[in-house]
Design an enzyme around this catalytic site. Structure first.
Site, PDB file in Angstrom:
ATOM      1  N   ASP A 106       0.842  -1.206   0.000  1.00 33.61           N
ATOM      2  CA  ASP A 106       0.000   0.000   0.000  1.00 33.61           C
ATOM      3  C   ASP A 106       0.873   1.250   0.000  1.00 33.61           C
ATOM      4  OD1 ASP A 106       0.849  -0.306   2.645  1.00 33.61           O
ATOM      5  OD2 ASP A 106      -1.140  -0.808   3.404  1.00 33.61           O
ATOM      6  N   ASN A 164      -9.401  -1.536  12.388  1.00 33.49           N
ATOM      7  CA  ASN A 164     -10.781  -1.693  11.905  1.00 33.49           C
ATOM      8  C   ASN A 164     -10.921  -2.935  11.026  1.00 33.49           C
ATOM      9  OD1 ASN A 164      -9.359  -0.911   9.694  1.00 33.49           O
ATOM     10  ND2 ASN A 164     -10.624   0.865   9.187  1.00 33.49           N
ATOM     11  N   HIS A 174      -8.844  -3.806   8.563  1.00 35.81           N
ATOM     12  CA  HIS A 174      -8.360  -3.685   7.183  1.00 35.81           C
ATOM     13  C   HIS A 174      -7.114  -4.525   6.944  1.00 35.81           C
ATOM     14  CE1 HIS A 174      -5.839   0.227   8.113  1.00 35.81           C
ATOM     15  NE2 HIS A 174      -5.074  -0.819   8.219  1.00 35.81           N
ATOM     16  N   GLU A 195     -10.210  -0.922   3.288  1.00 35.67           N
ATOM     17  CA  GLU A 195     -10.996  -0.438   4.410  1.00 35.67           C
ATOM     18  C   GLU A 195     -12.396  -1.055   4.398  1.00 35.67           C
ATOM     19  OE1 GLU A 195      -9.269   1.099   6.532  1.00 35.67           O
ATOM     20  OE2 GLU A 195      -9.014   3.221   6.099  1.00 35.67           O
TER      21      GLU A 195
HETATM   22  C1  GLP Z   1      -1.742   0.128   8.463  1.00 32.17           C
HETATM   23  C2  GLP Z   1      -1.315  -0.368   7.081  1.00 32.17           C
HETATM   24  C3  GLP Z   1      -1.300  -1.864   7.012  1.00 32.17           C
HETATM   25  C4  GLP Z   1      -0.770  -2.415   8.309  1.00 32.17           C
HETATM   26  C5  GLP Z   1      -1.824  -2.166   9.379  1.00 32.17           C
HETATM   27  C6  GLP Z   1      -1.388  -2.574  10.769  1.00 32.17           C
HETATM   28  O1  GLP Z   1      -2.712   1.121   8.354  1.00 32.17           O
HETATM   29  N1  GLP Z   1      -2.077   0.138   5.986  1.00 32.17           N
HETATM   30  O2  GLP Z   1      -0.538  -2.285   5.904  1.00 32.17           O
HETATM   31  O3  GLP Z   1      -0.545  -3.788   8.176  1.00 32.17           O
HETATM   32  O4  GLP Z   1      -2.288  -0.834   9.341  1.00 32.17           O
HETATM   33  O5  GLP Z   1      -0.339  -1.789  11.239  1.00 32.17           O
HETATM   34  P1  GLP Z   1       0.470  -2.107  12.561  1.00 32.17           P
HETATM   35  O6  GLP Z   1       1.247  -3.367  12.271  1.00 32.17           O
HETATM   36  O7  GLP Z   1       1.392  -0.927  12.754  1.00 32.17           O
HETATM   37  O8  GLP Z   1      -0.505  -2.283  13.651  1.00 32.17           O
END
Ligand code: GLP
Length: 247
Positions: free
Chosen positions: A67, A136, A138, A143
Site C-alpha cells: 500500500d 478496523n 483492514h 478499508e
Molecule cells: C496500516 C497499514 C497496514 C498495516 C496495518 C497494521 O494502516 N495500511 O498495511 O498492516 O495498518 O499496522 P500495525 O502493524 O502498525 O498495527
C-alpha cells in the site's frame, strides 16, 4: 485458518521469520507482498540477521508493495515505499529491479493499479502475503466495507485509519487521506498468508476476524475462506484465557 499464539512479540517475530525463511528456501524466487506497519518489523529484523549469517538468500525474491499514500513520493518521510526500502528491501538485499511498486504519485493511477494486478497475475499470484491487521480489520488499506473481489485501487482512508496511522508520523494532520492498496482479490488468492497481530489493542478486532462471520465489514475475516492462512498472534493480542480455535 490456522492460529498460532506465541508468548510475546519476540516469539511471534521469530516464528514469522521461520515461516518466511521456509518459503524462501523452498522457492527462492517467490512472489511476496510485504506489509509495513509496526507489527512485521521484528520478523524483518530477524530475517535480516539470518541473511547476515548467510542462513538465507533473499536477493532473487520478487517483492510487491502492499500500500501507499496518495501523492507521496518515495523521498517523503511518510512514504510507505521508503519504509519498505529501509526495513525490508535494503536489509534483505533485494534489488529495485525485483520490486513492484505502488506509485502514489503516478499521473494515471487507474493504469498503475491495473498494471499492478496484471503483474501479480503474470507472476502466477502471490506465493506469500505478509500482512498486518488494521484496528478496523483492514488488510493493506482495504478499508471496511471491502468486497472479496475488490481490485487494486485508490481508496479513501477511514477516520479510524487516519488516527491509527498518525502514530507513525506523530500527527493526524500528517496522514494523507487517500491511498493505493493492493486489492482484496489478489491478497485473498495468495497461496500462503501470514497475518501478524500483536498487542492488546488488537484483541477485539482479532476475535472478530477469527470467531465472527466472514463479512466485508471486517475485511480480514474474509481470509476465513482462503487456503494457506496462518494467523500469528501474541498472547497480548489473543488473550491468555481464550481457547485456540482455527483449522
Ligand atoms: C496500516 C497499514 C497496514 C498495516 C496495518 C497494521 O494502516 N495500511 O498495511 O498492516 O495498518 O499496522 P500495525 O502493524 O502498525 O498495527
Amino acid at each position: 485458518m490456522d492460529l498460532i499464539v506465541t508468548a510475546d512479540y519476540a516469539a511471534l517475530s521469530r516464528t514469522a521469520a521461520d515461516r518466511i525463511a521456509e518459503t524462501i528456501a523452498a522457492n527462492p524466487t517467490a512472489a511476496i507482498v510485504a506489509a509495513t506497519g509496526d507489527t512485521p518489523m521484528g520478523a524483518y529484523r530477524e530475517l535480516a540477521a539470518r541473511r547476515r549469517r548467510d542462513a538465507i538468500r533473499t536477493d532473487r525474491l520478487r517483492v510487491f508493495q502492499l500500500d501507499e499514500y496518495l501523492g507521496i513520493g518515495p523521498e517523503d518521510r511518510r512514504s510507505l515505499y521508503g519504509w519498505m526500502e529501509r526495513a525490508f528491501l535494503a536489509p534483505l538485499g533485494i534489488p529495485a529491479a525485483r520490486v513492484v511498486r505502488l506509485n502514489g504519485t503516478a499521473s494515471d493511477l487507474a493504469a498503475t493499479c491495473r498494471a499492478y494486478d496484471e503483474t501479480v497475475c503474470a507472476a502466477g499470484g502471490f506465493d506469500l502475503a505478509i500482512l498486518g491487521l488494521g484496528p478496523n480489520g483492514h488488510l493493506g488499506f482495504n478499508e471496511p466495507p471491502t468486497a472479496p473481489d475488490a481490485p487494486t485501487r485508490v481508496v479513501d482512508l477511514t477516520p479510524e485509519s487516519v488516527a491509527s496511522n498518525a502514530r507513525y508520523w506523530g500527527d493526524p494532520e500528517e496522514v494523507p487521506r487517500r491511498a493505493l492498496t493492493a486489492g482484496m482479490e489478489v491478497l485473498l488468492a495468495a497461496r500462503q498468508t501470514l497475518l501478524l497481530v500483536s498487542g492488546a489493542s488488537k484483541r477485539a478486532i482479532l476475535h472478530r476476524v477469527v470467531d465472527g462471520p466472514a463479512v466485508s465489514d471486517v475485511p480480514a475475516s474474509l481470509l476465513q475462506r482462503s487456503a494457506g492462512v496462518t494467523i500469528l498472534a501474541d498472547e497480548a493480542a489473543w488473550g491468555v484465557n481464550s481457547a485456540v480455535g482455527g483449522g
